[in-house]
Every structure is written in structure tokens, then in C-alpha cells.
Design an enzyme around this catalytic site. Sequence first.
Site: not given
Length: 160
Positions: A62, A64, A73, A75, A112, A115
Site C-alpha cells: 500500500n 498512502e 492498496c 493488492e 478491502c 480490491c
Amino acid sequence: MKEVKIESTLFVYESIDELSEDVFLLIQKAIKSREMAYAPYSEFKVGAAILLDNGEVVTGNNQENASYPSGLCAERTAIYYAGANYPDAKIVRMAISASSNNNITTKPIPPCGACRQAIAEYEIKQNVPIEIYFMGKTGNVMRSNSLSDLLPLVFDKSQL
């Protein structure tokens, strides 16, 4: 009105030591990638490793941003890299590891919703299920044989 029951099947391993050698190595790559995540705001780090049918392994973590929606993210970082660099390869399996600097993550942490949708797109595109392993920093590892077990009512191109 009628009731519809939806079931998912997941498999739980007590630890990474129960995994086959090839899956263990993929999880290790996800863990290494997790450690390189850029997460100064949430302090929640995630790493992903993807095995392609051509033998290549792609990783992501990830990333940010102070403008939260601008981050990405692990994934999706990995899956989009795979799609951009190996467009004809199929994704065989994905391993995910997540940890927090604020508490110990011992329960498996699945992808999430965003993803899951991105993984679904690739699973549908390749018409082959993607095996997904996910864990916290330590503890149990869960396996899903297909994204459809994590997102049973998928939104896809057939609805457009």
C-alpha cells in the site's frame, strides 16, 4: 418473496508453517513487500504477492497519500502492475499480509471491497479462479479458492 442463501467456503491454516512450500514462499514475498509499504498516516501496512502462470511473481504494497483517496492498496498495486507488464499471463494465486503499528494483527485480514472488485475483474477476464491466501502479521492464514467466495455477488461487465 423468497429467501436466497449464499455460502462461501474458506480454509484456515493455523500458521504459515502448514502451507505448502510454494505458498509459504509466496507469503514470505508478501510479508517482505508489506515491510516496504508507505503508510505514514494509517500505520497499517499491507503487502501482496501474485504468482502468474508464466512463473513470474509480482509484489505490491500500500502507498498512502495525505489526500487519502489518492493512495492505493497493496493488492491493486500488484494486480495492476501484473496487468500492465504481463497482459497475457493469468493470475494463479495471490498472498496478502497485513500489519498495524498500533496493534498486533493476528486474525486474517482479507482484501478491502475495492480490491475485491479489482481482483474480480481479472478473475472474470481470465476465466480461471484466483486462489487467495490472506493473514495478519502472525496467526492463522485463510485461503479462498476463488474471489467469488469473498465477493459472491460480483458486479461485472455483463451488467453494463
